[in-house]
Design a protein around this motif. Structure first.
Motif, PDB file in Angstrom:
ATOM      1  N   VAL A   1      -6.185   6.837 -32.455  1.00 48.65           N
ATOM      2  CA  VAL A   1      -6.673   7.588 -33.605  1.00 48.65           C
ATOM      3  C   VAL A   1      -6.099   6.943 -34.853  1.00 48.65           C
ATOM      4  N   LYS A   2      -6.967   6.682 -35.811  1.00 48.66           N
ATOM      5  CA  LYS A   2      -6.569   6.035 -37.071  1.00 48.66           C
ATOM      6  C   LYS A   2      -5.778   4.756 -36.756  1.00 48.66           C
ATOM      7  N   ASN A   3      -4.558   4.629 -37.234  1.00 45.04           N
ATOM      8  CA  ASN A   3      -3.813   3.389 -36.931  1.00 45.04           C
ATOM      9  C   ASN A   3      -2.713   3.620 -35.891  1.00 45.04           C
ATOM     10  N   CYS A   4      -3.000   4.551 -34.964  1.00 42.17           N
ATOM     11  CA  CYS A   4      -2.000   4.872 -33.940  1.00 42.17           C
ATOM     12  C   CYS A   4      -2.633   4.848 -32.540  1.00 42.17           C
ATOM     13  N   VAL A   5      -2.030   4.049 -31.648  1.00 37.43           N
ATOM     14  CA  VAL A   5      -2.498   3.960 -30.258  1.00 37.43           C
ATOM     15  C   VAL A   5      -1.399   4.529 -29.368  1.00 37.43           C
ATOM     16  N   ALA A   6      -1.781   5.471 -28.486  1.00 37.72           N
ATOM     17  CA  ALA A   6      -0.774   6.041 -27.576  1.00 37.72           C
ATOM     18  C   ALA A   6      -0.851   5.340 -26.234  1.00 37.72           C
ATOM     19  N   LEU A   7       0.299   4.914 -25.737  1.00 38.74           N
ATOM     20  CA  LEU A   7       0.365   4.289 -24.411  1.00 38.74           C
ATOM     21  C   LEU A   7       1.357   5.073 -23.554  1.00 38.74           C
ATOM     22  N   GLY A   8       1.140   5.048 -22.246  1.00 37.14           N
ATOM     23  CA  GLY A   8       2.088   5.697 -21.332  1.00 37.14           C
ATOM     24  C   GLY A   8       1.975   7.205 -21.411  1.00 37.14           C
ATOM     25  N   LEU A   9       3.101   7.858 -21.228  1.00 35.92           N
ATOM     26  CA  LEU A   9       3.100   9.310 -21.097  1.00 35.92           C
ATOM     27  C   LEU A   9       2.638  10.003 -22.370  1.00 35.92           C
ATOM     28  N   ALA A  10       2.724   9.350 -23.497  1.00 37.77           N
ATOM     29  CA  ALA A  10       2.230   9.941 -24.750  1.00 37.77           C
ATOM     30  C   ALA A  10       0.706  10.058 -24.732  1.00 37.77           C
ATOM     31  N   GLY A  11       0.047   9.250 -23.889  1.00 45.23           N
ATOM     32  CA  GLY A  11      -1.416   9.226 -23.896  1.00 45.23           C
ATOM     33  C   GLY A  11      -2.057  10.036 -22.782  1.00 45.23           C
ATOM     34  N   SER A  12      -1.457   9.997 -21.605  1.00 44.40           N
ATOM     35  CA  SER A  12      -2.070  10.700 -20.475  1.00 44.40           C
ATOM     36  C   SER A  12      -1.054  10.824 -19.354  1.00 44.40           C
ATOM     37  N   PHE A  13      -1.339  11.747 -18.446  1.00 45.11           N
ATOM     38  CA  PHE A  13      -0.505  11.780 -17.245  1.00 45.11           C
ATOM     39  C   PHE A  13      -1.295  12.246 -16.036  1.00 45.11           C
ATOM     40  N   ILE A  14      -1.361  11.367 -15.058  1.00 46.56           N
ATOM     41  CA  ILE A  14      -1.917  11.700 -13.751  1.00 46.56           C
ATOM     42  C   ILE A  14      -0.767  11.490 -12.778  1.00 46.56           C
ATOM     43  N   GLU A  15      -0.490  12.473 -11.959  1.00 49.32           N
ATOM     44  CA  GLU A  15       0.704  12.383 -11.102  1.00 49.32           C
ATOM     45  C   GLU A  15       0.710  11.069 -10.309  1.00 49.32           C
ATOM     46  N   PRO A  16       1.910  10.601  -9.935  1.00 50.45           N
ATOM     47  CA  PRO A  16       2.044   9.224  -9.440  1.00 50.45           C
ATOM     48  C   PRO A  16       1.627   9.003  -7.983  1.00 50.45           C
ATOM     49  N   LEU A  17       0.697   9.805  -7.484  1.00 50.06           N
ATOM     50  CA  LEU A  17       0.312   9.707  -6.064  1.00 50.06           C
ATOM     51  C   LEU A  17      -0.227   8.327  -5.707  1.00 50.06           C
ATOM     52  N   GLU A  18      -0.964   7.715  -6.627  1.00 47.92           N
ATOM     53  CA  GLU A  18      -1.494   6.369  -6.375  1.00 47.92           C
ATOM     54  C   GLU A  18      -0.841   5.352  -7.324  1.00 47.92           C
ATOM     55  N   SER A  19       0.308   5.707  -7.877  1.00 45.23           N
ATOM     56  CA  SER A  19       1.112   4.781  -8.717  1.00 45.23           C
ATOM     57  C   SER A  19       0.275   4.128  -9.817  1.00 45.23           C
ATOM     58  N   THR A  20      -0.452   4.921 -10.567  1.00 38.97           N
ATOM     59  CA  THR A  20      -1.430   4.339 -11.493  1.00 38.97           C
ATOM     60  C   THR A  20      -0.998   4.307 -12.960  1.00 38.97           C
ATOM     61  N   THR A  21       0.107   4.971 -13.311  1.00 41.62           N
ATOM     62  CA  THR A  21       0.395   5.100 -14.746  1.00 41.62           C
ATOM     63  C   THR A  21       0.774   3.770 -15.388  1.00 41.62           C
ATOM     64  N   ILE A  22       1.581   2.988 -14.698  1.00 40.25           N
ATOM     65  CA  ILE A  22       1.958   1.692 -15.279  1.00 40.25           C
ATOM     66  C   ILE A  22       0.703   0.827 -15.417  1.00 40.25           C
ATOM     67  N   HIS A  23      -0.188   0.944 -14.435  1.00 35.06           N
ATOM     68  CA  HIS A  23      -1.458   0.218 -14.537  1.00 35.06           C
ATOM     69  C   HIS A  23      -2.234   0.662 -15.786  1.00 35.06           C
TER      70      HIS A  23
ATOM     71  N   GLY B   1       0.834  -1.198   0.000  1.00 30.37           N
ATOM     72  CA  GLY B   1       0.000   0.000   0.000  1.00 30.37           C
ATOM     73  C   GLY B   1       0.864   1.240   0.000  1.00 30.37           C
ATOM     74  N   ILE B   2       0.231   2.358   0.327  1.00 31.89           N
ATOM     75  CA  ILE B   2       0.950   3.640   0.349  1.00 31.89           C
ATOM     76  C   ILE B   2       0.729   4.296   1.706  1.00 31.89           C
ATOM     77  N   SER B   3       1.818   4.774   2.282  1.00 29.75           N
ATOM     78  CA  SER B   3       1.730   5.497   3.553  1.00 29.75           C
ATOM     79  C   SER B   3       1.589   6.986   3.224  1.00 29.75           C
ATOM     80  N   PHE B   4       0.432   7.555   3.534  1.00 30.89           N
ATOM     81  CA  PHE B   4       0.188   8.979   3.273  1.00 30.89           C
ATOM     82  C   PHE B   4       0.524   9.766   4.525  1.00 30.89           C
ATOM     83  N   GLU B   5       1.571  10.552   4.412  1.00 26.68           N
ATOM     84  CA  GLU B   5       2.066  11.292   5.578  1.00 26.68           C
ATOM     85  C   GLU B   5       1.861  12.791   5.358  1.00 26.68           C
TER      86      GLU B   5
END
Ligand code: FAD
Length: 499
Positions: A326-348, A88-92
């Protein structure tokens, strides 16, 4: 001029080109080559000179599932990435300075079909029958006691901390074993055809890499989806103020704890990600509220151990690509979105994108498949965004202009509804398929001090003696189970020794 909204005619897929070899690129390569490597030609292009973002080392339990799908052996993986366990995550300092709570991956107590466990706990606490909420969840209690092991009769829900560079290297070896071809080189041009689809990447040395489907994993550069196809980006900085980070790596001064630390500060927060051999540290902050020099001083003044890798800066814009496919291109990772890593969700979210792509995998790319992919991914992103925004919104902190401005912030209506429902009734609704379930919402909302005004009447049906026994049995089971676990690093040293 490309029009990203213009539908395309169905087109067959035989050659897949992955642009970028960070975590996103190599996760996509691993999953595609393991699953469809025999029927597709898969090429990954990356540039050592450009390198990767170099962060992204805390994960959530869905990565364990992803590895199972790929048949990745846990001990081999843990040893290769110097991994540790995360419960889990310790929120301090989030509710207020000096306060701490843990958002764990575990389930608290036992639900009744008509009412979640928190309702029974709320009554128990009112009547002096319940102890801390953290006493009713194995993963939460194990975090507090720094313990971990696999158990024969209970599935401990855990994730990993890992070295991002070693993970990319590990997945590269894995992907190449299943036929993925790696091309080293800098992409200098992206070629499109008459329908505005991508047909090839041109590399600095003159090489041309042609394909039918292109996966943009070029990080914040978004060379394909953004720069070439012109897909816009929806900005979320009205809810997520942070836009800058500094990261560094230090030597470990103590045994790794089985949780990530997220420590709130004056104008952002810091992470600590303990690995077997070192610690990943970072500060995430709002450049409107704290200058780079001040952030650096606050950061370097608070980290422990010797600096192994000098701090490197990262700038980002919270938000999402208007469409990730879009068309024949799929963006994954930082090219597609970014939510800060507070809940470690980007790799998910990378993993979700890959799994959805694989499930929808087109013999031919069709517009309905693209529309479905984008709609589902949008829902997931907004859900994660709301969950992260909540941590700020429900804080009591007012000790700096940053926190004062957060207190004034108008939050998304979807989030407001969840919080009001919990405050009024003690309930959280579960939407199938959402990443954060009832336990996560409750652990964070109670953890940050939201006091529901009522609880469900089902909790009043039990006699006081029955309620005391019910709560006592759960608590006893949690404490008894955790007592059987060794200290986390004692277990790790024998389970996945450093190579
Ligand atoms: P990158 O790592 O940037 O990779 C981009 C790739 O594209 C590289 O290989 C690069 O060489 C290549 N490339 C770019 N341009 C070209 C070109 N012209 N030619 C050839 N190749 C090119 N996520 C989590 O789940 N947990 C965390 O704890 C976490 N912490 C984070 C902390 C911070 C501060 C930030 C910013 C992100 C964090 N993330 C975290 C997100 C995580 O780091 C990323 O999702 C993950 O690393 C994937 O990055 P990527 O592969 O999309 O991009």
């Amino acid at each position: 001029m490309n029009n990203p909204d213009q539908a395309i005619s169905p087109r067959p897929v035989k050659r897949v080109v992955i642009a970028g070899g960070g975590t996103a690129g190599w996760m996509a390569a691993a999953a595609l080559s393991k699953t469809l490597g025999k029927v597709l030609d898969i090429v990954l292009v990356e540039s050592e000179e450009i390198g990767t973002v170099g962060v992204g080392e805390a994960t959530i339990p869905t990565l364990v599932t992803f590895h199972r799908l790929l048949d990745i052996k846990e001990q081999e993986y843990m040893a290769a990435v110097q991994g540790t366990v995360k419960l889990g995550i310790s929120f301090e300092n989030w509710k207020d300075v000096g306060h701490r709570y843990i958002h764990s991956f575990g389930i608290s107590g036992k639900d009744h079909w008509s009412a979640g466990f928190q309702n029974f706990w709320l009554r128990g606490r009112k009547e002096g029958l319940a102890s801390e909420y953290s006493d009713y969840c194995i993963e939460l209690q194990a975090s507090l006691q720094d313990r971990f092991s696999h158990l024969p009769r209970y599935h401990v829900n855990y994730a990993y901390h890992m070295d991002a560079a070693l993970y990319a290297r590990y997945l590269r070896g894995f992907s190449e074993r299943y036929g993925c071809k790696r091309v080293e080189g800098k992409i200098v041009d992206v070629v499109t055809d008459g329908e505005g689809c991508i047909s090839a990447l041109k590399l600095e040395r003159g090489e041309v890499v042609e394909g039918d489907l292109f996966i943009d994993c070029t990080g914040f550069r978004a060379l394909l989806i953004g720069k070439t196809l012109g897909v816009g980006y929806t900005d979320w900085s009205q809810w997520l103020f942070n836009d800058s980070a500094l990261a560094t790596q230090t030597t470990a001064v103590r045994d790794a704890v089985p949780y990530t630390r997220a420590i709130a500060g004056k104008a952002g927060w810091q992470w600590r990600i303990p690995l077997q051999h070192r610690v990943g540290n970072g500060i995430v902050y709002s450049s409107r509220h704290m200058g780079d020099d001040e952030a650096r001083a606050e950061f370097l003044g608070s980290i422990e151990g010797e600096v192994i890798k000098q701090p490197w800066p990262v700038r980002f814009q919270p938000g999402q690509r208007q469409q990730c496919w879009v068309k024949n291109c799929v963006a994954l990772g930082l090219a597609g979105s970014f939510i800060e890593p507070l809940e470690s969700t980007t790799i998910h979210l990378i993993q979700r994108g890959i799994v959805r792509l694989l499930q929808a995998f087109p013999h031919a790319i069709t517009q309905p498949a693209i529309d479905e992919y984008n709609a589902r991914l949008n829902e997931e992103l907004q859900h994660v965004r709301d969950f992260v925004v909540m941590h700020y919104h429900i804080s009591d902190r007012r000790d700096s202009p940053y926190w004062q401005e957060i207190a004034e912030m108008r939050i998304p209506d979807t989030l407001r509804h969840r919080i009001e429902l919990f405050r009024e009734t003690g309930e959280v609704f579960n939407v199938p398929g959402e990443l954060f379930g009832v336990n996560s919402w409750v652990q964070v909302m109670l953890g940050q001090g939201i006091e529901p005004k009522r609880y469900h009447p089902t909790a009043d049906v039990m006699s006081q003696a029955d309620l005391a026994r019910f709560l006592g049995d759960i608590r006893h089971n949690v404490l008894h189970t955790v007592r059987q676990m060794p200290l986390h690093m004692d277990y790790m040293r024998s389970y996945a020794p450093a190579p």
